[in-house]
Structures are given as C-alpha cells and as structure tokens.
Scaffold this active site. Structure first.
Site, PDB file in Angstrom:
ATOM      1  N   CYS A 133       0.813  -0.891   0.292  1.00 22.90           N
ATOM      2  CA  CYS A 133       0.434   0.011   0.209  1.00 22.90           C
ATOM      3  C   CYS A 133       0.946   1.307  -0.271  1.00 22.90           C
ATOM      4  O   CYS A 133       1.371   1.754   1.188  1.00 22.90           O
ATOM      5  CB  CYS A 133      -0.892   0.048   1.241  1.00 22.90           C
ATOM      6  N   CYS A 136      -0.713   3.725   2.671  1.00 17.57           N
ATOM      7  CA  CYS A 136      -0.244   3.597   3.825  1.00 17.57           C
ATOM      8  C   CYS A 136       1.247   4.354   3.943  1.00 17.57           C
ATOM      9  O   CYS A 136       1.528   4.557   5.245  1.00 17.57           O
ATOM     10  CB  CYS A 136      -0.342   2.305   4.007  1.00 17.57           C
ATOM     11  N   ASP A 137       2.107   3.946   3.381  1.00 15.72           N
ATOM     12  CA  ASP A 137       3.341   3.403   3.709  1.00 15.72           C
ATOM     13  C   ASP A 137       4.481   3.632   2.633  1.00 15.72           C
ATOM     14  O   ASP A 137       5.750   4.558   3.235  1.00 15.72           O
ATOM     15  CB  ASP A 137       4.091   1.747   3.888  1.00 15.72           C
TER      16      ASP A 137
HETATM   17  C1  LIG Z   1       0.585  -3.606   6.338  1.00 13.67           C
HETATM   18  C2  LIG Z   1      -1.302  -2.202   6.000  1.00 13.67           C
HETATM   19  C3  LIG Z   1      -0.200  -0.963   6.442  1.00 13.67           C
HETATM   20  C4  LIG Z   1      -2.342  -0.411   6.660  1.00 13.67           C
HETATM   21  N1  LIG Z   1      -2.033   0.876   5.857  1.00 13.67           N
HETATM   22  C5  LIG Z   1      -2.560   1.497   6.468  1.00 13.67           C
HETATM   23  C6  LIG Z   1      -2.571   2.946   7.272  1.00 13.67           C
HETATM   24  O1  LIG Z   1      -1.153   3.622   7.433  1.00 13.67           O
HETATM   25  N2  LIG Z   1      -4.190   3.589   7.026  1.00 13.67           N
HETATM   26  C7  LIG Z   1      -4.535   3.567   5.747  1.00 13.67           C
HETATM   27  O2  LIG Z   1      -5.448   4.044   6.538  1.00 13.67           O
HETATM   28  N3  LIG Z   1      -4.775   1.837   5.950  1.00 13.67           N
HETATM   29  C8  LIG Z   1      -4.382   0.999   6.053  1.00 13.67           C
HETATM   30  N4  LIG Z   1      -4.227   0.022   5.058  1.00 13.67           N
HETATM   31  C9  LIG Z   1      -5.536  -0.552   5.075  1.00 13.67           C
HETATM   32  C10 LIG Z   1      -6.148  -1.144   5.839  1.00 13.67           C
HETATM   33  O3  LIG Z   1      -6.013  -2.104   6.840  1.00 13.67           O
HETATM   34  C11 LIG Z   1      -7.541  -1.575   5.458  1.00 13.67           C
HETATM   35  O4  LIG Z   1      -7.997  -0.531   4.190  1.00 13.67           O
HETATM   36  C12 LIG Z   1      -8.755  -1.826   6.649  1.00 13.67           C
HETATM   37  O5  LIG Z   1      -7.907  -2.147   7.529  1.00 13.67           O
HETATM   38  C13 LIG Z   1      -9.549  -1.950   5.822  1.00 13.67           C
HETATM   39  O6  LIG Z   1     -11.236  -2.696   6.568  1.00 13.67           O
HETATM   40  P1  LIG Z   1     -11.807  -3.399   7.065  1.00 13.67           P
HETATM   41  O7  LIG Z   1     -12.684  -2.923   7.976  1.00 13.67           O
HETATM   42  O8  LIG Z   1     -12.587  -3.795   5.614  1.00 13.67           O
HETATM   43  O9  LIG Z   1     -11.030  -5.027   6.907  1.00 13.67           O
HETATM   44  P2  LIG Z   1      -9.774  -5.663   7.575  1.00 13.67           P
HETATM   45  O10 LIG Z   1      -9.075  -4.738   8.499  1.00 13.67           O
HETATM   46  O11 LIG Z   1      -9.601  -6.207   6.285  1.00 13.67           O
HETATM   47  O12 LIG Z   1     -10.769  -6.750   8.493  1.00 13.67           O
HETATM   48  C14 LIG Z   1     -12.100  -7.810   8.365  1.00 13.67           C
HETATM   49  C15 LIG Z   1     -11.907  -8.708   9.604  1.00 13.67           C
HETATM   50  O13 LIG Z   1     -13.092 -10.081   9.042  1.00 13.67           O
HETATM   51  C16 LIG Z   1     -12.443 -10.408   9.369  1.00 13.67           C
HETATM   52  N5  LIG Z   1     -13.367 -11.931   8.629  1.00 13.67           N
HETATM   53  C17 LIG Z   1     -12.815 -12.089   7.670  1.00 13.67           C
HETATM   54  N6  LIG Z   1     -13.486 -13.543   6.791  1.00 13.67           N
HETATM   55  C18 LIG Z   1     -14.151 -13.507   8.360  1.00 13.67           C
HETATM   56  C19 LIG Z   1     -15.448 -15.191   8.579  1.00 13.67           C
HETATM   57  N7  LIG Z   1     -15.195 -15.791   7.402  1.00 13.67           N
HETATM   58  N8  LIG Z   1     -15.818 -14.633   9.788  1.00 13.67           N
HETATM   59  C20 LIG Z   1     -15.564 -13.889  10.225  1.00 13.67           C
HETATM   60  N9  LIG Z   1     -15.082 -12.617  10.244  1.00 13.67           N
HETATM   61  C21 LIG Z   1     -13.949 -12.848   9.154  1.00 13.67           C
HETATM   62  C22 LIG Z   1     -11.377 -10.872   9.747  1.00 13.67           C
HETATM   63  O14 LIG Z   1     -10.652 -11.468  10.927  1.00 13.67           O
HETATM   64  C23 LIG Z   1     -10.862  -9.310  10.321  1.00 13.67           C
HETATM   65  O15 LIG Z   1     -11.654  -8.536  11.402  1.00 13.67           O
HETATM   66  C24 LIG Z   1      -2.842  -1.023   5.796  1.00 13.67           C
HETATM   67  C25 LIG Z   1      -3.071  -2.283   5.426  1.00 13.67           C
HETATM   68  C26 LIG Z   1      -1.731  -2.704   5.786  1.00 13.67           C
HETATM   69  C27 LIG Z   1      -1.897  -4.506   5.130  1.00 13.67           C
END
Ligand SMILES: Cc1cc2nc3c(=O)[nH]c(=O)nc-3n(C[C@H](O)[C@H](O)[C@H](O)COP(=O)(O)OP(=O)(O)OC[C@H]3O[C@@H](n4cnc5c(N)ncnc54)[C@H](O)[C@@H]3O)c2cc1C
Length: 319
Positions: A133, A136-137
């Site tokens: 990303c 992000c980084d």
């Molecule tokens: C290393 C890294 C660094 C990042 N840094 C940044 C940053 O600095 N700033 C920024 O804005 N964004 C950053 N991002 C991006 C950001 O993390 C994502 O955009 C954000 O987390 C998305 O949120 P979400 O709630 O959609 O999903 P996610 O955070 O992906 O969460 C998904 C959730 O769904 C759950 N899940 C999946 N399948 C199932 C299932 N079958 N049953 C029950 N639960 C399930 C998982 O356990 C998890 O809790 C980064 C991403 C990464 C990988």
C-alpha cells in the site's frame, strides 16, 4: 441467540458499524474472525488516520475501536463464520464452534487481502520495507529509491503516487507491455523518476532488518542484478474475503461485493457491505470506517421500515 444486526468482521468497517448500531439501541453481535482488529493489526505506525496527531500503532488503534464498540453494548464473539444463509428470515451464520447465529440484518465487513509474490525475503521484511500500500507506507520512504511490482492500473497508480515522494521508482514488469489503461501507461512513461524494467521479475528481497535492495532477473537474457531500494511495493492485486458468500450475493468479476450506488445495500434485502470487501479503489482505514458508519445507518433504517410494515400488516389482518 437472535440479534438485530450481526456484523461479520472486526476491522475498522466492522467496529465502526458496531459503534453506530449499538448507539442506535440495536442488539448487535460482531463475529471477529481469524484476525480480530483486521489488517491494521499487522502494521506498526498509522499516520494518516484523523484524530491521532502523533500517529498510532495499528494494534493500539484497533484496540481503541473495540473498546468504543463494547462501551455501547456491542457483543463480540471470537470465532469465524464458515457458512451463511442470507436469503432466509432470520438470516443465519454458522460459526466454526458449531454455534448458529440468527439475525434480522447482516453487515459484511470481511476485508480483503493483498496478493503476494512468494519470493525470498518478502514475508520476512513485510512491514520493514515490504508493503502492499503506497498511500499507507510511501511517506516512510520519501527521498529514497523504491520498487513497484506489477503492470496493471493499481501498479501504475502506486508508482505515480510514490514518484511524488521518492527519489526513484523502479517498476518491475514481467512482460514487454502493461495491462494498465493507455492513459495510466502514458502518465507513467512521462514521469522522469519512474524507470520501467521490462521482462523483469523480482526473485529476492534483500536486507537484514529492513529492505536494502531487490534481486531481479531479466526473463530473456537470464541475467540477474541487484537494484538498491529501501521500499518494495507489491501491486499485483487484492483478494476480497468473499469465498463464503459465493453463489448467494452479487460479486463483481474480481470477487468484490457489489453495493447499490451511494449506499451499502447489496442485492439481498437486509444484507449490507462495508469496507475493503466492497472497495477495490480506496482501501483505507478511514474509508472502511466511513462505509461502516453508512452500513449501520442503512441497516437501522431498513430494520425500522421493515418492522413498521410488519406491524401495519398485522394490524390490518386483525381488524
Ligand atoms: C500492513 C498494512 C498497513 C496498512 N496501513 C494503513 C495505513 O497506514 N492507513 C490506512 O488508512 N490504511 C492502512 N492499511 C489498509 C487498512 O488496513 C484497510 O483498508 C482496512 O483495515 C480495511 O478495513 P476493513 O474493516 O474493511 O477490513 P479488515 O481490516 O481487512 O478486517 C476484516 C475483518 O474481517 C474478518 N473476517 C474475514 N473473514 C471472516 C469470516 N469468514 N468470519 C468472520 N470474520 C471474518 C477478519 O478477521 C477481520 O477482522 C494497511 C493495510 C495493511 C495490510
């Protein structure tokens, strides 16, 4: 146990939906999944989430989200959803423990996962120079050389974003052409700090504690060499976590959940989607939280309307 709303996923989208839903007085359960707190628990510093002027560690931020959701009465179960039945009333979720959750509405917030190359050094140096990303980084590598792997629109976007921060951007492209749209290709080719390496694949990310370079191979000559870089950005796509919804809910060709314009409604009544699982474009914590808020508001309105109609029908039948 029967709930007003069951939320699948405990990232920024799921927790934000829970905060809004619980504060609206709804009975609400979050199924946290295999990664409680979501993707941000895999990173260290988050510097672009509003409200944290000094930055915050990803796991700490997600801990704050969880505490805020629990403060308003959201329940959390640390389990995985294995199977869903979304067209029935109530909707049903089967957990790995064998428990079955019943709920009137469901919010899907299962996120997505970046695709990786599987080369030497990639996972060892993940978070220490290896990233998926640029938004992000990228800031951490300002003024320094970086590499971007991939030749699609996303890779071009990442390279263009990084070109404004970094001294040099090396794009590593397997073929002699890109898959990206012509306009993106033109923008990349006309950016002097982006160097395109055709027929080139990375074979090892180098560095002890952080990335120091990438060993690449030219596919036609077989020659190998090291390009010194401090950041290594893999931009070969993401996989939305939608396997368990296949065949029940409308997905786009990449597997992302399709939501109706300007809303979080899916093609199934009472099922809403928020966060990265429905967003192939922005994929940020703040946008995930924003759509989590939208999903809770959409679900709350849907529940109120449905209950009003059910009550009106019952009154008409009895009179
Ligand atoms: C290393 C890294 C660094 C990042 N840094 C940044 C940053 O600095 N700033 C920024 O804005 N964004 C950053 N991002 C991006 C950001 O993390 C994502 O955009 C954000 O987390 C998305 O949120 P979400 O709630 O959609 O999903 P996610 O955070 O992906 O969460 C998904 C959730 O769904 C759950 N899940 C999946 N399948 C199932 C299932 N079958 N049953 C029950 N639960 C399930 C998982 O356990 C998890 O809790 C980064 C991403 C990464 C990988």
């Amino acid at each position: 146990m029967r709930y007003d709303i069951a939320i699948i996923g405990s990232g920024p989208a799921g927790y934000t939906a829970a905060i809004y839903g619980a504060r609206a007085g709804l009975r609400l359960l979050i199924v946290a999944g295999a990664e409680p707190g979501g993707q941000l628990t895999r990173t260290s510093e988050v510097e672009n989430y509003p409200g944290y002027p000094d930055g915050v560690l990803g796991p700490k931020m997600m801990e704050d989200f969880r505490r805020q959701a629990e403060r308003f009465g959201a329940e959390i179960v640390y389990d995985q959803v294995e199977k869903v039945e979304l067209r029935e009333d109530p909707k049903r979720l089967w957990l790995s423990s064998g428990e079955i959750i019943e709920s009137e509405a469901v919010i899907i917030a299962t996120g997505s996962s970046p695709k990786w190359l599987g080369i030497e050094g990639e996972q060892r140096l993940y978070g220490a120079g290896v990233s998926a990303c640029a938004v992000c980084d990228g800031f951490f590598y300002r003024g320094q050389p970086v590499a971007v792997v991939g030749g699609g629109d996303t890779a071009c976007e990442e390279a263009l974003y990084l070109s404004k921060l970094c001294s040099e951007v090396h794009m590593l492209i397997r073929r002699d052409q890109m898959r990206a749209s012509k306009i993106m290709q033109d923008r990349v080719r006309h950016t002097p700090t982006i160097h395109i390496h055709w027929h080139t694949i990375p074979i090892e990310v180098l560095g002890e504690k952080s990335v120091e370079g990438v060993r690449v191979r030219h596919l036609q000559s077989g020659d190998e060499r090291v390009i010194p870089v401090k950041g290594f950005f893999v931009a070969i796509g993401h996989k939305p976590n939608t396997d368990i919804f296949q065949g029940q809910i409308e997905l786009d060709p990449q597997g992302y959940i399709v939501t109706k314009p300007k809303s979080t409604h899916t093609n199934i009544e009472g099922v809403f989607a928020a966060g990265d699982v429905q967003d192939p474009v922005y994929r940020q914590a703040v946008t995930a939280a924003g759509t989590g808020c939208m999903a809770a508001l959409d679900a709350e309105r849907w529940l109120s309307e449905r209950r009003f109609l059910l009550k009106a029908t019952a009154t008409n039948q009895s009179s």
